[in-house]
Design an enzyme around this catalytic site. Structure first.
Site, PDB file in Angstrom:
ATOM      1  N   THR A   1       0.817  -1.213   0.000  1.00  0.00           N
ATOM      2  CA  THR A   1       0.000   0.000   0.000  1.00  0.00           C
ATOM      3  C   THR A   1       0.852   1.265   0.000  1.00  0.00           C
ATOM      4  OG1 THR A   1      -0.177   0.019   2.412  1.00  0.00           O
ATOM      5  CG2 THR A   1      -1.874  -1.184   1.209  1.00  0.00           C
ATOM      6  N   ASP A   2       0.209   2.363  -0.376  1.00  0.00           N
ATOM      7  CA  ASP A   2       0.873   3.663  -0.384  1.00  0.00           C
ATOM      8  C   ASP A   2       0.446   4.467   0.852  1.00  0.00           C
ATOM      9  OD1 ASP A   2      -1.691   4.609  -0.911  1.00  0.00           O
ATOM     10  OD2 ASP A   2      -1.270   5.095  -3.005  1.00  0.00           O
ATOM     11  N   ALA A   3       0.821   5.720   0.886  1.00  0.00           N
ATOM     12  CA  ALA A   3       0.503   6.569   2.039  1.00  0.00           C
ATOM     13  C   ALA A   3      -0.997   6.754   2.236  1.00  0.00           C
ATOM     14  CB  ALA A   3       1.174   7.937   1.883  1.00  0.00           C
ATOM     15  N   GLY A   4      -1.779   6.540   1.187  1.00  0.00           N
ATOM     16  CA  GLY A   4      -3.235   6.664   1.279  1.00  0.00           C
ATOM     17  C   GLY A   4      -3.922   5.386   1.724  1.00  0.00           C
TER      18      GLY A   4
ATOM     19  N   VAL B   1      -3.994   2.527   0.071  1.00  0.00           N
ATOM     20  CA  VAL B   1      -4.475   1.703  -1.033  1.00  0.00           C
ATOM     21  C   VAL B   1      -3.284   1.069  -1.745  1.00  0.00           C
ATOM     22  CG1 VAL B   1      -6.563   3.094  -1.360  1.00  0.00           C
ATOM     23  CG2 VAL B   1      -4.530   3.599  -2.697  1.00  0.00           C
TER      24      VAL B   1
END
Length: 151
Positions: A21-24, A26
């Protein structure tokens, strides 16, 4: 692990981990390509071939080109079903159509197409697929656009 029985198309099951996942929160877009690569490898394994054995025999598969479209986000802990359907089988290449779906609700998250070339391990030049591998893909419905012409 695969999710299929006699009448079902091939699908590889995998889980979204924190590292995907990324910082968001997702799945980072490039990680869908990793999921699809794993599904192609498992598709080979299901047909009775392993990447390591093929490499030992001087054969590698390399991605020549790829296309991906993103429809909805996958999130941490989602279970995914990743398909790997061969829709064109040539002498020294395969074209895959792939989808990534969330297992819980069957929502299409990402889809892509990949041209995968068969090359010699020593010089990366195109080489014909072994007849046994080509036959295995053909018998599994691999390639409505099957061709015998070389690339």
């Amino acid at each position: 692990m695969r999710a299929q029985d006699a009448g079902q198309p091939f699908a590889h099951r995998c889980r979204v981990y924190y590292e995907d996942t990324d910082a968001g929160g997702v799945v980072y877009y490039v990680n869908y390509l990793k999921f699809m690569e794993r599904a192609r490898t498992e598709r080979l394994r299901e047909l009775g071939f392993s990447q390591s054995t093929l490499a030992g025999e001087g054969l590698l598969f390399v991605v020549h080109s790829s296309e991906a479209r993103y429809h909805a986000p996958a999130r941490l802990d989602d279970e995914l079903l990743v398909s790997a359907e061969v829709y064109e089988l040539n002498r020294a290449s395969l074209r895959f159509r792939q989808q990534v779906r969330r297992a819980a609700d069957d929502v299409l998250l990402c889809e892509g197409q990949f041209l995968v070339a068969c090359v010699r391990a020593d010089n990366f030049k195109p080489r014909a697929m072994p007849p046994s591998l080509r036959t295995a893909f053909a018998e599994q419905g691999g390639g409505a656009g099957t061709s015998t012409a070389g690339e």
